[in-house]
Design an enzyme around this catalytic site. Structure first.
Site, mmCIF file in Angstrom:
data_model
loop_
_atom_site.group_PDB
_atom_site.id
_atom_site.type_symbol
_atom_site.label_atom_id
_atom_site.label_comp_id
_atom_site.label_asym_id
_atom_site.label_seq_id
_atom_site.Cartn_x
_atom_site.Cartn_y
_atom_site.Cartn_z
ATOM 1 N N ASP A 37 26.071 -1.239 9.298
ATOM 2 C CA ASP A 37 24.973 -0.941 10.216
ATOM 3 C C ASP A 37 25.509 -0.056 11.339
ATOM 4 O O ASP A 37 26.692 -0.095 11.670
ATOM 5 C CB ASP A 37 24.413 -2.235 10.808
ATOM 6 C CG ASP A 37 22.979 -2.102 11.288
ATOM 7 O OD1 ASP A 37 22.086 -2.710 10.663
ATOM 8 O OD2 ASP A 37 22.728 -1.378 12.274
ATOM 9 N N ASN A 90 19.327 -0.323 2.145
ATOM 10 C CA ASN A 90 18.217 -0.942 2.861
ATOM 11 C C ASN A 90 17.912 -0.304 4.208
ATOM 12 O O ASN A 90 16.782 -0.399 4.693
ATOM 13 C CB ASN A 90 18.535 -2.437 3.048
ATOM 14 C CG ASN A 90 17.596 -3.105 4.015
ATOM 15 O OD1 ASN A 90 16.420 -3.294 3.706
ATOM 16 N ND2 ASN A 90 18.098 -3.473 5.178
ATOM 17 N N TYR A 156 7.451 9.094 6.463
ATOM 18 C CA TYR A 156 7.807 7.811 5.852
ATOM 19 C C TYR A 156 7.266 7.726 4.426
ATOM 20 O O TYR A 156 7.970 7.285 3.511
ATOM 21 C CB TYR A 156 7.257 6.683 6.711
ATOM 22 C CG TYR A 156 7.771 5.311 6.358
ATOM 23 C CD1 TYR A 156 9.022 4.877 6.797
ATOM 24 C CD2 TYR A 156 7.001 4.422 5.614
ATOM 25 C CE1 TYR A 156 9.486 3.604 6.490
ATOM 26 C CE2 TYR A 156 7.463 3.149 5.300
ATOM 27 C CZ TYR A 156 8.699 2.753 5.744
ATOM 28 O OH TYR A 156 9.155 1.495 5.436
ATOM 29 N N LYS A 160 9.754 7.270 1.195
ATOM 30 C CA LYS A 160 9.690 6.079 0.358
ATOM 31 C C LYS A 160 9.196 6.395 -1.056
ATOM 32 O O LYS A 160 9.616 5.740 -2.024
ATOM 33 C CB LYS A 160 8.824 5.014 1.022
ATOM 34 C CG LYS A 160 9.411 4.461 2.315
ATOM 35 C CD LYS A 160 10.817 3.894 2.107
ATOM 36 C CE LYS A 160 11.348 3.204 3.349
ATOM 37 N NZ LYS A 160 12.687 2.591 3.141
ATOM 38 N N ILE A 189 6.344 -6.672 7.054
ATOM 39 C CA ILE A 189 7.358 -7.710 7.256
ATOM 40 C C ILE A 189 7.425 -8.108 8.728
ATOM 41 O O ILE A 189 7.360 -7.254 9.619
ATOM 42 C CB ILE A 189 8.733 -7.217 6.778
ATOM 43 C CG1 ILE A 189 8.623 -6.621 5.367
ATOM 44 C CG2 ILE A 189 9.745 -8.357 6.812
ATOM 45 C CD1 ILE A 189 8.040 -7.561 4.326
ATOM 46 N N THR A 191 9.162 -8.427 11.410
ATOM 47 C CA THR A 191 10.381 -8.031 12.125
ATOM 48 C C THR A 191 9.990 -7.260 13.379
ATOM 49 O O THR A 191 8.844 -6.818 13.516
ATOM 50 C CB THR A 191 11.287 -7.150 11.242
ATOM 51 O OG1 THR A 191 10.600 -5.917 10.964
ATOM 52 C CG2 THR A 191 11.649 -7.840 9.942
#
Length: 251
Positions: A37, A90, A156, A160, A189, A191
């Site tokens: 990360d 990811n 995006y 994707k 999600i 988050t």
């Protein structure tokens, strides 16, 4: 559980969200994890969590939009742990803007992180597996927005959708080496990337069949399964983890 004993898996974007949960779950099944990360302190914290549950892991700071850094990450993993079994590509970002305000810098920033990083992980990861004679697994994070369009998400959507096709094409080309490539397409999600607007989050939650946001560990569970031998017949496809969004969306 020991389904992944002896496996060494890299998780990009591993410091938080889906990546953190996947790192923990993969470790719980016996895998050694490299938590990669840009947030090095966050990655180290996840490593501490893994070690506290009896696992083995290392943290690695990486800018996934830089191919040389991804190559170095893969090399580090193989050198430190003696092998390289798989990568969960990811890491990703979002940058919502209307199309006519989406200047080239905004477009390329998301493409570089969300699309090009997946190519780098697949390319350098597969090269290392072939070099080592490993029949490994590559899992890529796509999105429901790789299948349908969304306002403000041109960059995006493009990134994707590319990940969905890269997962198909990569699986086809790497099959002769025993390397499996699959994708996951999460819905909305729970988050911090969703922000703090509770009304907006409620609207997104209502897009799902159960009317709830999906917790990151649910996606991580699917990802973990895809790395196991039980999923060996799943190849070249992208698995929706969207609580029915793509099949039954009504709003």
């Amino acid at each position: 559980m020991s389904e992944l004993n002896g496996k060494v898996i890299v998780v990009t974007g591993g410091a938080s969200g889906i990546g953190r949960e996947a790192s923990l779950q993969l470790s719980a099944k016996g895998a050694t994890i490299v938590v990669a990360d840009f947030n090095e302190e966050g990655a180290k914290k996840v490593v501490s969590e893994i070690e506290a549950q009896g696992g083995t892991a290392a943290a690695y700071k990486v800018d996934v939009s830089n191919g040389d850094e991804i190559k170095a990450l893969i090399d580090f993993t193989a050198e430190k742990f003696g092998t390289f079994s798989g990568i969960f590509n990811n890491a990703g970002i979002g940058l919502v803007k209307p199309f006519l305000e989406m200047d080239p810098a905004s477009y390329h920033r998301v493409i570089d992180v969300d699309q090009h990083s997946v190519y780098y992980g697949m390319y350098y990861g597969a090269k290392k597996m072939v070099e080592l004679g490993v029949k490994g697994t590559i899992v890529n994070t796509a999105s429901i927005y790789g299948t349908i369009a969304a306002v403000g998400s041109f960059n995006y959507n493009a990134a994707k959708a590319a990940v969905v096709m890269m997962s198909k094409s990569g699986a086809l080309e790497l099959a002769e080496h025993g390397i499996r490539v699959v994708g996951v397409a999460p819905g909305f999600i729970n988050t911090p990337i969703l922000g703090e607007d509770e009304a907006a989050k409620k609207f997104l939650a209502e897009q799902h069949m159960r009317g709830e946001l999906i917790e990151p560990e649910k996606v991580a569970s699917a990802v973990t399964f895809l790395f196991t031998d039980a999923a060996s017949a799943i190849n070249g496809t992208t698995l929706p983890v969207d609580d029915g969004f793509l099949s039954f969306k009504t709003k």
